[in-house]
Motif scaffolding. Structure first.
Motif, mmCIF file in Angstrom:
data_model
loop_
_atom_site.group_PDB
_atom_site.id
_atom_site.type_symbol
_atom_site.label_atom_id
_atom_site.label_comp_id
_atom_site.label_asym_id
_atom_site.label_seq_id
_atom_site.Cartn_x
_atom_site.Cartn_y
_atom_site.Cartn_z
ATOM 1 N N THR A 466 4.632 -7.406 2.483
ATOM 2 C CA THR A 466 3.901 -8.370 1.665
ATOM 3 C C THR A 466 4.671 -9.672 1.558
ATOM 4 O O THR A 466 4.276 -10.559 0.797
ATOM 5 N N LYS A 605 7.715 -6.214 -3.723
ATOM 6 C CA LYS A 605 6.866 -5.048 -3.962
ATOM 7 C C LYS A 605 7.493 -4.190 -5.054
ATOM 8 O O LYS A 605 8.701 -4.243 -5.280
ATOM 9 N N GLU A 669 0.140 -8.945 4.174
ATOM 10 C CA GLU A 669 -0.462 -9.602 3.023
ATOM 11 C C GLU A 669 0.509 -10.638 2.511
ATOM 12 O O GLU A 669 1.539 -10.307 1.926
ATOM 13 N N HIS A 670 0.213 -11.903 2.747
ATOM 14 C CA HIS A 670 1.116 -12.971 2.338
ATOM 15 C C HIS A 670 0.344 -14.050 1.618
ATOM 16 O O HIS A 670 -0.631 -14.576 2.125
ATOM 17 N N ARG A 678 2.144 -6.151 -4.723
ATOM 18 C CA ARG A 678 0.994 -5.365 -4.282
ATOM 19 C C ARG A 678 0.891 -4.104 -5.120
ATOM 20 O O ARG A 678 1.884 -3.438 -5.389
#
Length: 715
Positions: A466, A605, A669-670, A678
């Protein structure tokens, strides 16, 4: 034939300096003896008196009162021989070193000085009496008897210097109270009853201002229970901690501090961890003694300062069995290049590689100070090994190729990277240029200039990434995997191996140094989220397993197209580490030291994993190492995408860089502006294989097993 006069003169001239030097040494020794007597004049007089008394008592024991009174001539013998003996002792005792030592710290080994002094004086007395009286009136048994008596007298006089070491088994509290006059006395429970504990108890006894009072000891040896160490009872084993605390509480001696006199790992990981948890629950502070051979700056005037337990002690797990010979075969006699050689991982890697006797070692780092430090370390530790050090950024392909062309390294360890998640998150283009393009430059140079194997150091941040940092390192993994599969398919080219692991204790910019600095300032300790967990491993163990995995992978051609994943044990909550560090420092969490929740930073995370959703879990023959097989991307696809990434990154085009990364990593996912982690959908066990995502199938090539046991892309 008589020697000539000239020869005699020449010999005399040669002997004069020797004779003069001997006189000088003798004079200095005599002056030192006189000076030593001036430090202990009372002891000197007492020793001479003891010599006369010992001789008189020896005659009395030999003859008895009745026979001695019937022999009036014995008095003259005693006076004559006693005067001679005292004169001999007055000269010999200072020269023998009886007064040149601080007898406050005397030990058994110093008894030899007393024995030597008494032996010399006794032999001189016998010689004088023999030449003066032929020992007519002196019984032969008197001299041995007076020698034994004098040894006892001299030893007793010196033991008086240590009379201040009173027994430690004194009541801690008076009248059943634990406040008031005894408020400043801290009851102490020692864990370990060995040599270190004995020295610590001795130091406490010598300190009149000591506030810690030992009340009991625990030991791993059950045979010691019921005995005592310098007056302190050994009350039980380490496993009996809570029971011993309860018993001490009944007699108003409840310990407020626990001190490990040895490394906690020496008592067993399970036992020491259970003790720490119990102490934490009971609110008892825990510390460990500094090693006697540890050189450090003392804080204040306390010579036996307690230090908090390092997390390397608490998190230490049984070391995996290392095949040192395989590691040595990998490195010995080969030219080795290490990028990021001055960093936390790189410096340990460099040191361990240097110990395996490489033919040449080439150090590459972008930090001048880090490069200087590791270069000096190698020069001092391995003087026969002359490192070649280059101040170079792996982003510069031309400079990287120049170094490879000059040294033609056979082994390459690529540890250079930008690793701080929030910093890379705020500077995504810089992260791409170093972690992606830099890795590509090093790998391309390794392939071009005939390197046998390249090992890339990766991170668990790549798993279901992420963050920009995790995404860039994931692309680096995929590029090395593609090169490795390409070499397997074409039958030529280097081995490209990647080793993935989590957080390492004590690395620059990591959690533990931050907590130490915050503790030193009195807090608060900042934790991003109470649910956040991380994997931890010591730097040394991580590097050792990296080298072993590389040795097996290269020598036995294992894991082609795979990622070597180090077994990190179980994840640990960050907030638990914070609370434990506060306890170990002797404070109470949320009372003495605050724990402040500050929220997750960009890219972080709540938990880390060792396997991506798209990874296939494999078994590894390397102890302490697991295997993961990412879904490969064709080399041509990666090269085309990396060309675009480099162009966008050099222009500072963050959105375009993110778009290319999402194109290569569909699950990436950025969001640079999003500070929320996340969400955890369903926490999987890291030991279970992860199912592959069907959404990624159109973008990926299905891999197949080759006859050599590796992976290859389909035709």
């Amino acid at each position: 034939m008589l020697p000539r006069r000239g020869a005699l003169r020449s010999s005399a001239k040669m002997l004069l300096p020797v004779f003069g030097a001997g006189l000088d040494i003798g004079y200095r020794r005599l002056r030192g003896a006189v000076f030593s007597v001036q430090k202990y004049p009372a002891l000197y007089v007492a020793d001479l008196g003891s010599a006369g008394v010992a001789l008189a008592v020896a005659l009395l024991l030999r003859y008895g009162f009745a026979e001695l009174s019937a022999r009036p001539e014995t008095a003259s013998v005693l006076l004559w021989s006693g005067a001679q003996y005292i004169a001999i002792c007055a000269f010999v005792f200072p020269l023998s070193g009886l007064y040149s030592r601080n007898w406050k710290y005397g030990s058994i080994s110093d008894l030899l000085i007393i024995l030597r002094a008494v032996l010399v004086t006794s032999l001189l007395l016998i010689s004088l009496l023999f030449f003066s009286t032929r020992l007519v009136d002196m019984p032969r048994t008197v001299v041995p008897m007076q020698s034994l008596l004098l040894i006892a007298f001299l030893a007793a006089a010196r033991l008086s210097f240590r009379a201040e070491e009173i027994p430690l088994a004194r009541p801690v509290f008076k009248n059943g109270r634990n406040k008031g006059a005894d408020e400043h006395h801290v009851p102490l429970l020692l864990v370990g009853a060995g040599d270190a504990a004995e020295l610590y108890l001795r130091a406490l006894a010598r300190d009149p201002n000591a506030t810690h009072v030992p009340v009991a000891c625990l030991d791993k040896n059950a045979d010691q229970i019921g005995m005592s160490l310098r007056g302190v009872p050994i009350a039980g084993r380490v496993e009996d901690f809570e029971q011993v605390v309860a018993e001490l509480e009944q007699i108003n001696k409840r310990p407020r501090h626990v001190v490990f006199t040895e490394a906690p790992a020496n008592f067993g990981e399970t036992a020491s961890d259970a003790l720490l948890q119990s102490a934490d629950r009971l609110g008892i502070a825990v510390s460990r003694l500094s090693q006697l051979t540890e050189l450090k700056h003392a804080k204040g005037d306390n010579p036996y300062e307690l230090r908090s337990i390092e997390l390397t002690d608490l998190l230490e797990r049984p070391q995996a069995a290392l095949d040192c010979e395989a590691i040595a075969r990998l490195v010995r006699g080969r030219r080795v290049l290490i990028t990021g050689a001055g960093g936390s991982i790189g410096s340990e890697l460099t040191t361990q590689v240097a110990a395996c006797e490489p033919a040449e070692i080439v150090l590459v780092d972008n930090s001048e100070y880090n490069l200087y430090s590791i270069d000096m370390t190698l020069t001092e530790t391995f003087p026969k090994l002359s490192p070649s050090s280059y101040l170079c950024s792996v982003r510069r392909s031309q400079r990287v190729e120049e170094i490879f062309k000059r040294h033609r390294p056979e082994l390459v360890f690529h540890a250079a990277a930008l690793k701080h998640v929030p910093m890379v998150q705020m500077n995504p283009c810089e992260g791409v240029l170093t972690n992606v393009i830099g890795t590509m430059n090093v790998a391309n140079a390794a392939k071009k200039y005939g390197t046998l194997a390249m090992v890339q150091v990766s991170t668990d941040k790549v798993v279901n990434s992420t963050s920009v940092m995790g995404g860039t390192k994931r692309l680096a993994e995929l590029y090395c995997q593609a090169l490795d599969l390409d070499g397997l398919q074409t039958g030529k080219g280097p081995r490209f191996m990647t080793v993935r692991f989590g957080n390492v204790l004590g690395s620059s910019g990591s959690l533990i140094p931050l907590f130490k600095r915050q503790l030193a300032r009195g807090g608060p300790l900042t934790v991003t989220d109470p649910c956040m967990t991380r994997f931890f491993m010591t730097i040394r163990e991580a590097v050792e397993l990296t080298l072993q995995a590389s040795a097996y992978g290269f020598e036995k051609q294992l894991g082609q197209g795979e990622i070597f994943v180090l077994d990190m044990g179980e994840p640990v909550k960050i907030v638990d580490i914070a609370r434990r560090m506060i306890r170990l420092a002797g404070f109470t969490p949320d009372q003495d030291i605050e724990i402040k929740i500050i929220g997750c930073r960009p890219g972080e995370k709540l938990y880390e994993e060792l396997f991506d959703e798209s990874d296939k879990r494999t078994t590894s023959p390397v102890p302490g190492v697991l295997g993961a097989v990412p879904e490969p991307i064709p080399l041509s696809t990666l090269r085309d995408a990396f060309t675009r990434l480099q162009r966008y990154a050099e222009r500072g085009n963050d959105p375009a860089v993110g778009a290319v990364m999402r194109e290569l990593l569909p699950r990436y996912e950025h969001d640079a502006g999003n500070t929320k982690p996340r969400a955890m959908k369903k926490k999987r066990s890291r030991l279970q294989p992860h199912s592959r995502s069907k959404a990624a199938a159109p973008r990926r090539q299905v891999y197949q097993r080759s006859a050599r046991g590796g992976l290859r892309l389909p035709d």
